[in-house]
Design an enzyme around this catalytic site. Structure first.
Site, PDB file in Angstrom:
ATOM      1  N   ASP A 103      -6.062 -12.373  -4.666  1.00  0.00           N
ATOM      2  CA  ASP A 103      -5.491 -12.176  -5.996  1.00  0.00           C
ATOM      3  C   ASP A 103      -4.221 -12.987  -6.241  1.00  0.00           C
ATOM      4  O   ASP A 103      -3.534 -13.414  -5.310  1.00  0.00           O
ATOM      5  CB  ASP A 103      -5.220 -10.695  -6.255  1.00  0.00           C
ATOM      6  CG  ASP A 103      -4.326 -10.062  -5.186  1.00  0.00           C
ATOM      7  OD1 ASP A 103      -4.317 -10.542  -4.029  1.00  0.00           O
ATOM      8  OD2 ASP A 103      -3.640  -9.071  -5.501  1.00  0.00           O
ATOM      9  N   GLU A 169      -4.338  -7.372  -3.147  1.00  0.00           N
ATOM     10  CA  GLU A 169      -3.236  -7.200  -2.198  1.00  0.00           C
ATOM     11  C   GLU A 169      -1.936  -6.937  -2.944  1.00  0.00           C
ATOM     12  O   GLU A 169      -1.125  -6.101  -2.536  1.00  0.00           O
ATOM     13  CB  GLU A 169      -3.101  -8.430  -1.306  1.00  0.00           C
ATOM     14  CG  GLU A 169      -2.040  -8.289  -0.215  1.00  0.00           C
ATOM     15  CD  GLU A 169      -0.616  -8.567  -0.663  1.00  0.00           C
ATOM     16  OE1 GLU A 169       0.306  -7.878  -0.186  1.00  0.00           O
ATOM     17  OE2 GLU A 169      -0.411  -9.472  -1.509  1.00  0.00           O
ATOM     18  N   GLU A 170      -1.716  -7.666  -4.035  1.00  0.00           N
ATOM     19  CA  GLU A 170      -0.448  -7.548  -4.753  1.00  0.00           C
ATOM     20  C   GLU A 170      -0.239  -6.148  -5.335  1.00  0.00           C
ATOM     21  O   GLU A 170       0.886  -5.705  -5.509  1.00  0.00           O
ATOM     22  CB  GLU A 170      -0.360  -8.588  -5.875  1.00  0.00           C
ATOM     23  CG  GLU A 170      -0.356 -10.039  -5.398  1.00  0.00           C
ATOM     24  CD  GLU A 170       0.880 -10.408  -4.594  1.00  0.00           C
ATOM     25  OE1 GLU A 170       1.808  -9.575  -4.489  1.00  0.00           O
ATOM     26  OE2 GLU A 170       0.932 -11.526  -4.070  1.00  0.00           O
TER      27      GLU A 170
END
Length: 442
Positions: A103, A169-170
């Protein structure tokens, strides 16, 4: 910490100088790296120009899946959201999992690069710019190059590779989603898990390693401080939530300074405060947003408990009725601390020195940034994991920063622009050497 890191990085060459003592297999990887870089650069610029933010990585997933299939992996897409899993079986031997993240961030790019992102996406009903401001495009390119290199070298190793592209992930949701869907049950359970992350203060051509605690746990906290509003000219008839919120903000600082051991890292930051509507009105509430960071689970638990105690205690002291005590919400974006397995990290650092040279392998201090890579180790029985740093800074810009003190663009900055060639080449060589070393024994 920055001064220590800069001191550690001063020695040695900045560009990748691969060891003359590398074995024949790693020498073949280096030759493959030199031969393949042009195609990887094309992939990198494509990914950089076409980012997708968390939970929307559909095209990125498909791209990674297609590349893994071309390399000979069995591929499963849409796993844990827009996640992808590739498996390459090659006889009896260890199982190694390599992870990349997919991402991007809702950031408007301002690098001026010819392949800069101009992408606009929808998030929470609004238009947002998208940019790979954290280097996940680099991660995916190195991931692809490593998969291709290891597939090319199948005659020289035995075992199973599990290559995963993790979404979100963010926003800290992708790793746990993949695990909950059965990552370790539906695919070969790994003996080791390895990942990397680019670094905005290490020159390209170098890698960094951290034994033990590497990254902190991360919690996002929302606090709604409530009061009784009224006319700004008659504050004695109100319970002012702005004054109460101000007292709470100051009191929260004592969690670190007076309640946590100075030998235990802890961060309590109030990043946002919003309240009131006009200069002569005392409102009914103030909203605070906090980020919490720590390495030890007990410190995290104590910090959250202390926040609740301080908020309620301060409200009580101000005469706020109990039904109007602050509302505290710990968001479900919790990321645990990333603790590298010490034995595994030492082993990989040795492998890196063999292929990159001692001067290009840096012992790096821990950082209070967060990464949900940590979740891949938090299972029973425990799986040894290691994430290492990949230098991404133009060495000339790094030297200039050392001389002038000018701050380099950090990760998540709209001007963060890695130097592709030495970064990608070093990443593929390092990750390939790590996996090859681990495939030698179970």
């Amino acid at each position: 910490m920055k001064k220590v890191l800069l001191f550690l990085l001063c020695a040695g060459m900045f560009l990748p100088v691969f060891s003359q003592k590398m074995d024949g297999t790693n020498a073949k990887v280096k030759a493959f790296v030199d031969k393949s870089y042009a195609s990887w650069y094309e992939l990198y610029t494509y990914l950089h120009a076409n980012p997708e933010i968390s939970f929307q990585e559909k095209k990125t997933m498909a791209k990674m899946g297609a590349l893994l299939r071309e390399a000979g992996f069995e591929v499963t897409e849409n796993f844990g959201g827009y996640g992808v899993v590739g498996v390459l079986r090659n006889g009896k031997g260890p199982t190694i999992m390599v992870r990349t993240d997919l991402d991007a961030l809702p950031v408007k790019e301002e690098t001026g690069l010819p392949y800069a992102s101009k992408v606009i996406m929808q998030e929470d009903g609004r238009d947002v710019s998208a940019m790979h401001a954290c280097g996940h495009d680099l991660h995916m390119t190195v991931f692809t190059g490593t998969a291709q290199a290891l597939a090319m070298l199948k005659p020289e190793w035995k075992g199973t590779l599990v290559f995963i592209g993790q979404p979100a992930e963010e926003r800290s949701g992708g790793a746990i989603a993949m695990l909950r869907q059965g990552l370790y049950e539906k695919f070969p359970r790994p003996d080791y898990v390895v990942g990397l992350h680019d670094h905005a203060a290490i020159p390209a051509g170098k890698v960094g390693y951290t034994e033990g605690p590497m990254m902190a746990s991360v919690d996002a906290v929302d606090i709604t401080v409530r009061g009784i509003g009224g006319h700004g000219a008659m504050p004695h008839t109100t319970k002012d939530p702005i004054v109460l919120a101000s007292q709470i903000v100051l009191a929260l600082q004592t969690i670190v300074s007076r309640e946590t051991s100075p030998f235990q890292p802890c961060v309590v930051t109030v990043g946002s405060i919003h309240g009131g509507s006009a200069y002569n009105i005392i409102g009914n509430e103030v909203k605070l947003q906090l980020t919490l960071r720590s390495f030890d689970d007990s410190v995290r638990v104590h910090t959250i408990a202390a926040i609740k105690r301080i908020c309620n205690g301060t409200a009580q002291a101000a005469g706020i009725p109990e039904e109007l005590y602050p509302v505290i919400k710990i968001r479900d974006q919790y990321t645990p601390s990333n603790i590298n397995d010490v034995a595994l990290t030492k082993r990989l650092a040795g492998a890196f020195r063999q292929v990159l040279g001692t001067d290009n392998v840096v012992n790096t201090p821990p950082s209070t940034v967060g990464e949900d890579f940590a979740r891949f180790a938090r299972v029973e029985p425990k799986i040894p994991t290691c994430m290492f740093w990949l230098g991404a800074v133009d060495p000339k810009k790094f030297e200039e920063s050392m001389k002038t003190g000018k701050q380099l663009p950090s990760l998540h900055s709209s001007t963060f622009a890695p130097l592709p060639e030495p970064t990608i080449k070093t990443g593929v060589q390092a990750m390939s050497s790590a996996v090859l070393d681990l495939l030698k024994s179970k």
